[in-house]
Motif scaffolding. Structure first.
Motif, PDB file in Angstrom:
ATOM      1  N   ILE A   2      -4.955  -2.853  11.215  1.00 31.30           N
ATOM      2  CA  ILE A   2      -4.583  -3.373   9.902  1.00 31.30           C
ATOM      3  C   ILE A   2      -3.761  -4.627  10.130  1.00 31.30           C
ATOM      4  O   ILE A   2      -2.786  -4.622  10.879  1.00 31.30           O
ATOM      5  N   LEU A   8      -5.097  -0.675   2.038  1.00 30.36           N
ATOM      6  CA  LEU A   8      -4.971   0.721   2.409  1.00 30.36           C
ATOM      7  C   LEU A   8      -4.837   1.563   1.146  1.00 30.36           C
ATOM      8  O   LEU A   8      -4.195   1.136   0.187  1.00 30.36           O
ATOM      9  N   ILE A  71       1.196   3.460   8.354  1.00 29.04           N
ATOM     10  CA  ILE A  71      -0.255   3.678   8.366  1.00 29.04           C
ATOM     11  C   ILE A  71      -0.523   5.095   8.868  1.00 29.04           C
ATOM     12  O   ILE A  71      -0.015   5.497   9.922  1.00 29.04           O
ATOM     13  N   THR A  74      -6.804   5.160   9.997  1.00 30.42           N
ATOM     14  CA  THR A  74      -7.466   3.869  10.141  1.00 30.42           C
ATOM     15  C   THR A  74      -8.948   4.092  10.349  1.00 30.42           C
ATOM     16  O   THR A  74      -9.372   5.113  10.902  1.00 30.42           O
ATOM     17  N   ASN A  91      -8.784   3.452   5.360  1.00 32.47           N
ATOM     18  CA  ASN A  91      -7.420   3.176   5.822  1.00 32.47           C
ATOM     19  C   ASN A  91      -6.465   3.742   4.799  1.00 32.47           C
ATOM     20  O   ASN A  91      -6.661   3.563   3.598  1.00 32.47           O
TER      21      ASN A  91
END
Lengths: 131, 175
Positions: A2, A8, A71, A74, A91
Motif C-alpha cells: 500500500i 483500503l 493495514i 493486503t 486491502n
C-alpha cells in the motif's frame, strides 16, 4: 503493498468505509510501501452517514478526516517465516488515533495473523477470524 | 629461500598422493574425508541428487502425490486441509494450482472466510507442513476424500472471479 493513493476498506465500526493512504509511517526500507501491520496516515474517502443520535455505535469519523490506520489485509502476498504466502482479495485497515489505539470497538472481518508479530495483539484478539 | 621453505612445509603437511609434476608452486588439496556419493558421479550432478538425500521418505511420497504420474495424484479442484506446526495451524481450501519445481513444489489453496477470499501458498517439502488431507478429490482415482467433479484446467484462477462456483464447491462439500 500500500502506498500513496492506495485505497483500503475499513473493517471496524468507527464509521469510515473507505480510506485512501497518504503516507506510510516508519518506512526507511521497503521503498515506502506498506504491508500488513504497518501504520499509515490516511484520508477518509467514504463514511457512514452521521445521524443525530449519540449512540455507542455512532460514526466517529466523517468524510475528509485525516486519521491513522493499520493495514490488516493486503492483496499482495505476504510471506510468513515458515515459508507460506498469504494473500487476501482486498486491502483492509483499522483506524487508529495518534497513540496507536483503535478508534472503533469491534472488527468485522478476517485479519492477517502477521499483525501479532508486528505488535498489534489487541486487534488480533478483537478480530472474529485470524488467518 | 622463504618461499621454498613455505612450499616444503605445505607439501609435507598435505596428504596428497603425488605432487603436481609441472609446477612446484601448485597446491594439491587433500582428498575429502567423506567421499562424494556415487549418485553425484553418475552424470546428473549435485542438484538432482540433493532432494533424494535431504528430504525424508514421507516428504518424497508427498511430493510424488503432487507429481503428474502418480496413480493417486492430487488434482487441482480438490479440497485440501493443511495442518502446519505453527499458528494458524490449519487451513482448508480449494486447490487452485500446483507449481511443480522438484523440491520447491508448492500449491495454492483458496477459501472464502467471512466473505473475503483468502489464498495461501504452501510448500510441500517444508518441514513446517505436518499433514495434507484430501477432503474432496476432483475426479481421479483414490480412496481419500469424497469424489468431486473433475476440473478441465490445470490452473483454476478463474475461480477468483466466480464466487458462485466457489459456493457450489463448498455446497458440494457440505452435502
Amino acid at each position: 503493498m500500500i502506498g500513496l493513493k492506495g485505497t483500503l476498506n475499513v473493517i471496524d465500526n468507527s464509521g469510515a468505509l473507505l480510506v485512501e493512504c497518504v503516507n506510510v509511517l516508519k518506512q526507511k526500507v521497503n521503498n515506502g510501501w506498506g504491508s500488513v501491520g504497518d501504520e499509515i496516515v490516511c484520508v477518509v474517502r467514504r463514511a457512514r452517514p452521521i445521524s443525530g443520535q449519540a449512540s455507542a455505535s455512532a460514526p466517529k469519523v466523517r468524510q475528509g478526516d485525516v486519521r491513522r490506520a493499520v493495514i490488516v489485509r493486503t492483496r499482495k502476498a505476504v510471506r510468513r517465516p515458515d515459508g507460506r504466502f498469504i494473500r487476501f482479495d482486498d486491502n483492509a485497515a483499522v483506524l487508529l488515533n495518534n497513540k496507536r489505539e483503535m478508534l472503533g470497538t469491534r472488527i468485522g472481518g478476517v485479519v492477517s495473523a502477521d499483525l501479532r508479530m508486528k505488535g498489534w495483539g489487541k486487534i488480533v484478539s478483537l478480530a472474529p477470524k485470524v488467518v | 629461500m622463504l618461499n621454498a621453505l613455505r612450499r616444503c612445509a605445505q607439501r609435507l603437511m598435505s596428504t596428497a598422493a603425488q605432487p603436481y609434476p609441472y609446477s612446484n608452486a601448485a597446491i594439491i588439496p587433500p582428498p575429502p574425508a567423506v567421499p562424494a556419493p556415487a549418485p553425484t558421479k553418475a552424470g546428473k550432478g549435485l542438484m538432482a541428487h540433493l532432494p533424494q538425500r535431504l528430504l525424508t521418505p514421507e516428504k518424497l511420497q508427498l511430493l510424488a502425490r503432487f507429481g503428474k504420474r502418480h496413480p493417486e495424484r492430487i488434482l487441482p479442484g480438490s479440497v485440501l486441509q493443511v495442518t502446519t506446526k505453527y499458528a494458524p495451524t490449519s487451513f482448508t481450501g480449494v486447490l487452485l494450482a500446483i507449481r511443480r519445481r522438484g523440491a520447491d513444489t508448492s500449491f495454492l489453496l483458496r477459501n472464502v472466510i467471512n466473505r473475503t477470499g483468502v489464498e495461501v501458498q504452501f510448500f510441500v517439502c517444508s518441514p513446517h507442513v505436518r499433514e495434507i488431507k484430501v477432503l474432496m478429490r476432483a475426479g481421479g482415482r483414490g480412496s481419500e476424500g469424497r469424489a468431486g467433479p473433475r476440473m478441465r484446467r490445470a490452473k483454476l484462477f478463474y475461480l477468483r472471479d466466480a464466487p458462485d462456483k466457489m459456493t457450489a464447491i463448498s455446497a458440494g462439500m457440505r452435502k
